[in-house]
Write a protein that holds these residues in place. Structure first.
Motif, mmCIF file in Angstrom:
data_model
loop_
_atom_site.group_PDB
_atom_site.id
_atom_site.type_symbol
_atom_site.label_atom_id
_atom_site.label_comp_id
_atom_site.label_asym_id
_atom_site.label_seq_id
_atom_site.Cartn_x
_atom_site.Cartn_y
_atom_site.Cartn_z
ATOM 1 N N LEU A 259 1.201 -1.456 -0.365
ATOM 2 C CA LEU A 259 -0.051 -0.366 -0.167
ATOM 3 C C LEU A 259 0.860 1.718 -0.072
ATOM 4 O O LEU A 259 0.590 2.074 -0.635
ATOM 5 N N PHE A 260 2.207 1.471 0.732
ATOM 6 C CA PHE A 260 2.561 2.186 0.810
ATOM 7 C C PHE A 260 4.035 2.073 2.182
ATOM 8 O O PHE A 260 3.637 0.829 2.220
ATOM 9 N N LYS A 261 5.073 2.649 1.904
ATOM 10 C CA LYS A 261 5.899 2.078 2.010
ATOM 11 C C LYS A 261 7.177 3.845 3.030
ATOM 12 O O LYS A 261 5.978 4.925 2.699
ATOM 13 N N ASP A 289 -7.728 15.757 -7.300
ATOM 14 C CA ASP A 289 -7.085 17.014 -7.758
ATOM 15 C C ASP A 289 -6.356 17.557 -6.982
ATOM 16 O O ASP A 289 -5.494 17.198 -5.743
ATOM 17 N N LYS A 290 -5.959 18.684 -6.637
ATOM 18 C CA LYS A 290 -4.864 19.532 -6.183
ATOM 19 C C LYS A 290 -5.289 19.900 -4.849
ATOM 20 O O LYS A 290 -3.934 19.873 -3.743
ATOM 21 N N GLY A 291 -7.139 19.288 -4.515
ATOM 22 C CA GLY A 291 -7.157 19.571 -3.037
ATOM 23 C C GLY A 291 -6.692 17.964 -2.327
ATOM 24 O O GLY A 291 -7.379 17.817 -0.959
ATOM 25 N N SER A 292 -6.830 17.324 -2.758
ATOM 26 C CA SER A 292 -6.384 15.682 -2.515
ATOM 27 C C SER A 292 -5.157 15.685 -1.683
ATOM 28 O O SER A 292 -4.353 15.901 -2.050
ATOM 29 N N ALA A 293 -4.950 15.412 -0.454
ATOM 30 C CA ALA A 293 -4.203 14.853 0.306
ATOM 31 C C ALA A 293 -3.911 13.919 0.946
ATOM 32 O O ALA A 293 -5.078 13.631 1.841
ATOM 33 N N SER A 294 -2.162 13.564 1.221
ATOM 34 C CA SER A 294 -2.032 13.487 2.249
ATOM 35 C C SER A 294 -2.664 11.980 2.763
ATOM 36 O O SER A 294 -2.419 11.064 1.501
ATOM 37 N N ALA A 295 -3.460 11.150 3.245
ATOM 38 C CA ALA A 295 -3.992 10.151 3.119
ATOM 39 C C ALA A 295 -4.872 9.656 1.448
ATOM 40 O O ALA A 295 -5.077 8.837 1.476
ATOM 41 N N SER A 296 -5.333 10.777 1.146
ATOM 42 C CA SER A 296 -6.243 10.369 0.319
ATOM 43 C C SER A 296 -4.946 9.996 -1.071
ATOM 44 O O SER A 296 -5.288 9.256 -1.690
ATOM 45 N N GLU A 297 -3.451 10.975 -0.673
ATOM 46 C CA GLU A 297 -3.134 10.754 -0.982
ATOM 47 C C GLU A 297 -1.885 9.042 -1.258
ATOM 48 O O GLU A 297 -2.053 8.309 -2.380
ATOM 49 N N ILE A 298 -2.349 8.484 -0.793
ATOM 50 C CA ILE A 298 -1.745 7.315 -0.032
ATOM 51 C C ILE A 298 -2.849 6.688 -0.915
ATOM 52 O O ILE A 298 -1.956 5.332 -1.556
ATOM 53 N N LEU A 299 -4.210 6.241 -0.764
ATOM 54 C CA LEU A 299 -5.329 5.586 -1.582
ATOM 55 C C LEU A 299 -5.421 5.359 -2.909
ATOM 56 O O LEU A 299 -4.772 4.517 -3.624
ATOM 57 N N ALA A 300 -5.066 7.178 -3.337
ATOM 58 C CA ALA A 300 -4.885 6.939 -5.029
ATOM 59 C C ALA A 300 -3.282 6.672 -5.381
ATOM 60 O O ALA A 300 -3.159 5.592 -5.466
ATOM 61 N N ALA A 301 -2.054 6.217 -4.679
ATOM 62 C CA ALA A 301 -1.246 6.196 -4.968
ATOM 63 C C ALA A 301 -1.044 4.155 -4.723
ATOM 64 O O ALA A 301 -0.790 3.488 -6.241
ATOM 65 N N ALA A 302 -1.479 3.818 -3.750
ATOM 66 C CA ALA A 302 -1.877 2.711 -3.308
ATOM 67 C C ALA A 302 -2.865 1.395 -4.999
ATOM 68 O O ALA A 302 -2.168 0.789 -5.499
ATOM 69 N N VAL A 303 -3.788 2.834 -5.006
ATOM 70 C CA VAL A 303 -5.047 1.686 -5.594
ATOM 71 C C VAL A 303 -4.018 2.143 -7.796
ATOM 72 O O VAL A 303 -3.937 0.853 -8.360
ATOM 73 N N LYS A 304 -3.743 3.114 -7.743
ATOM 74 C CA LYS A 304 -2.631 2.988 -9.452
ATOM 75 C C LYS A 304 -1.626 1.946 -9.194
ATOM 76 O O LYS A 304 -1.451 1.592 -10.039
ATOM 77 N N GLU A 305 -0.712 2.314 -8.417
ATOM 78 C CA GLU A 305 0.907 0.964 -8.867
ATOM 79 C C GLU A 305 0.420 -0.025 -7.739
ATOM 80 O O GLU A 305 1.911 -1.275 -8.725
ATOM 81 N N GLY A 353 3.334 15.987 -5.818
ATOM 82 C CA GLY A 353 1.652 15.933 -6.044
ATOM 83 C C GLY A 353 1.715 14.382 -6.778
ATOM 84 O O GLY A 353 3.139 13.604 -7.291
ATOM 85 N N ILE A 354 0.248 13.072 -7.239
ATOM 86 C CA ILE A 354 0.323 12.186 -7.642
ATOM 87 C C ILE A 354 -0.201 12.724 -9.147
ATOM 88 O O ILE A 354 -1.399 13.428 -9.285
ATOM 89 N N LYS A 355 0.631 12.537 -10.632
ATOM 90 C CA LYS A 355 -0.268 13.164 -11.497
ATOM 91 C C LYS A 355 -1.173 11.969 -12.001
ATOM 92 O O LYS A 355 -0.559 10.375 -11.997
ATOM 93 N N PRO A 356 -2.293 11.667 -12.595
ATOM 94 C CA PRO A 356 -3.171 10.906 -13.178
ATOM 95 C C PRO A 356 -2.905 10.071 -14.102
ATOM 96 O O PRO A 356 -2.470 11.359 -15.361
ATOM 97 N N ASP A 357 -3.253 9.693 -14.906
ATOM 98 C CA ASP A 357 -3.096 8.821 -16.109
ATOM 99 C C ASP A 357 -3.826 9.950 -17.311
ATOM 100 O O ASP A 357 -4.065 9.477 -17.801
ATOM 101 N N TYR A 358 -5.390 10.432 -16.477
ATOM 102 C CA TYR A 358 -5.763 11.377 -17.554
ATOM 103 C C TYR A 358 -5.960 12.343 -17.348
ATOM 104 O O TYR A 358 -7.157 12.855 -15.907
ATOM 105 N N GLU A 359 -5.529 13.262 -17.157
ATOM 106 C CA GLU A 359 -6.138 14.819 -16.833
ATOM 107 C C GLU A 359 -7.107 16.019 -17.811
ATOM 108 O O GLU A 359 -6.621 15.572 -18.453
ATOM 109 N N VAL A 360 -7.298 15.744 -16.395
ATOM 110 C CA VAL A 360 -8.636 16.233 -16.927
ATOM 111 C C VAL A 360 -9.029 18.069 -16.433
ATOM 112 O O VAL A 360 -8.777 17.781 -14.896
ATOM 113 N N SER A 361 -9.461 19.060 -16.570
ATOM 114 C CA SER A 361 -9.992 20.273 -15.645
ATOM 115 C C SER A 361 -11.204 20.492 -15.876
ATOM 116 O O SER A 361 -11.372 20.136 -16.818
#
Length: 466
Positions: A259-261, A289-305, A353-361
């Motif tokens: 999940l993370f290190k 988005d740019k308001g996704s931080a901390s624990a939400s980034e752990i979750l996003a990185a975990a499912v992505k990688e 930050g974490i770059k999305p696979d599909y960048e959409v504004s």
């Protein structure tokens, strides 16, 4: 020097908030006793000299607090700071499940207090605060140079009381004065709904005590409604309790996958792995988005990688450090960075930050600034607020004739048409209820024309059909 009691070891503290839960991960208890050392002689000499020779009586507690604050300021780390008794009390309140304030995550950055993310349904969101807004003053008092803990004590307050924030927003020349009525911050963190063709959306606004339980309930309900694919919305999610993020990540990451290190100062790395062997096989995409931080980034990185889940939206905030918090006997507190966390593949996303696979504004009008309801916009007015109002009217289908900030008769006609359609007094003047209604309808329009959701649905359909 006073002894201090080791209280809790926090893992992954979300930025100090102005009315939102702070995340905690307790590792254990212990003691740490400061010993007399020669390097403190200079400090003692300075203290004794001021205490004896300063032209007026010195407040010992204030001087000592100032010295400790100076140590933390020298670290140039927005996540490390000293809190006096009042600030520490606010810090501990943030850990509880109930709090009152404006509902915005804040951080000190380069001497400024910035908004990381407003919380869904909070007064901060309703007032139009946006990520990266700089708070220059609170109720007319400058907070420049304050750390986040100090700023929180000025921003927070009892439900029903008002606070006025002076905001500097990127791309807006004039400062914005935003008045917010404090309230109880919503503790519900999961919002689920069916969209179309069996596609469900679940938004997680933060990771609180009951978030996993709420999520499981929402997913079960959506399954009963025929869910074929899931959009997990982590936008504007500033983080929260790490154990919740671990449990939720495990729902979507295969058992045993990383999940993370965590890496300490010596380079030692500890891995945290998924412990759930009942992973959902429902196709999934995640919004950030740019308001996704901390624990939400752990979750996003975990499912992505670790689960090859596509990320859609904008680059996330970028917080990749770990903090420890310790209480002093007098009730004050200090927290400081002890290590950093890495994604499953060993990437450090801090300040990147974490770059999305599909960048959409989102559409440009999603970033329109707040208009103070106290200001009266009428014929012959000329200001940035008028320009914003004209752009909002255009978004809603009313033609103001121009969008240059000058309020003319054509703009008045558009305002009157808007007021008639919304059953408001049709006087052609934007103020108070008319201004609030205009901004509310624009927010609703943004939600109905969410380009990031539209892309998520498109991607998810390809996964369902695969």
């Amino acid at each position: 020097m006073k002894r201090f009691q080791f209280a809790v070891l926090l893992f992954f503290i979300v930025l100090v908030t102005a009315g939102i839960t702070t995340s905690v991960f307790v590792f254990g208890n212990g003691k740490n006793v400061l010993k007399e050392r020669s390097e403190f002689e200079k400090l003692y000499t300075a203290y004794d000299t001021l205490n004896k020779e300063y032209y007026k009586k010195v407040d010992p507690e204030k001087v000592v607090n100032g010295a400790i604050n100076g140590m933390f300021d020298s670290l140039d780390d927005p996540y490390s700071d000293y809190m006096d008794k009042e600030e520490a009390a606010s810090f501990h309140e943030n850990i509880s499940s109930s709090f009152e304030g404006i509902g915005a995550e804040i951080q000190e950055l380069e001497g400024h207090i910035i908004i990381v993310s407003p919380i869904k349904g909070s007064p901060a969101e309703k007032s139009g605060l946006q990520p990266n807004d700089k708070i220059l003053a609170v109720d007319g008092k400058s907070i420049q140079g304050m750390n986040a803990s100090e700023a929180v004590t000025h921003i927070r307050g009892e439900k029903g009381t008002k606070v006025k924030l002076t905001i500097q927003r990127e791309g807006v020349e004039e400062t914005l004065n935003i008045e917010i009525v404090r309230d109880t911050i919503p503790i519900e963190t999961v919002y689920g709904e069916m969209l179309e063709d069996g596609i469900a959306k679940v938004q997680i606004t933060s990771f609180s005590t009951n978030t996993t339980k709420e999520l499981l309930t929402a997913l079960n309900d959506l399954q009963q409604e025929g869910m074929k694919g899931l959009i997990l919305d982590l936008r504007q999610n500033p983080g929260g309790l790490l154990p919740q993020a671990i449990e939720i990540s495990s729902l979507f990451v295969p058992d045993g996958e990383i999940l993370f290190k965590v890496e300490d100062r010596a380079g030692n790395i500890e891995e945290y792995k998924s412990s759930n062997n009942n992973n959902s096989d429902t196709p999934l995409v995640v919004l950030i988005d740019k308001g996704s931080a901390s624990a939400s980034e752990i979750l996003a990185a975990a499912v992505k990688e670790s689960a090859n889940v596509p990320l859609i939206g904008e680059k996330s905030f970028g917080k990749g450090t770990v903090q420890t918090a310790q209480d002093f006997d007098d009730g004050s507190n200090m927290k400081f960075t002890t290590s950093k966390w890495l994604t499953p593949k060993g990437n450090w996303i801090h300040e990147k930050g974490i770059k999305p696979d599909y960048e959409v504004s989102l559409p440009e009008y999603a970033s329109l600034p707040y208009i103070s309801p106290d200001k009266e916009l009428k014929v012959s007015s000329s200001s940035n607020e008028v320009k914003t109002a004209q752009e909002m009217l255009t978004v809603l289908g009313y033609d103001p004739g121009r969008k240059d900030g000058f309020f003319d008769d054509k703009t008045k006609e558009a305002v009157i048409a808007f007021q008639k359609d919304t059953q408001l007094e049709a006087n052609g003047v934007l103020k108070g209820e008319s201004t609030i209604k205009l901004m509310e309808l624009v927010r609703q329009h943004i939600e109905k024309n969410d380009t990031q959701i539209q892309k998520a649905v498109e991607v998810l359909k390809t996964l369902i059909d695969a």
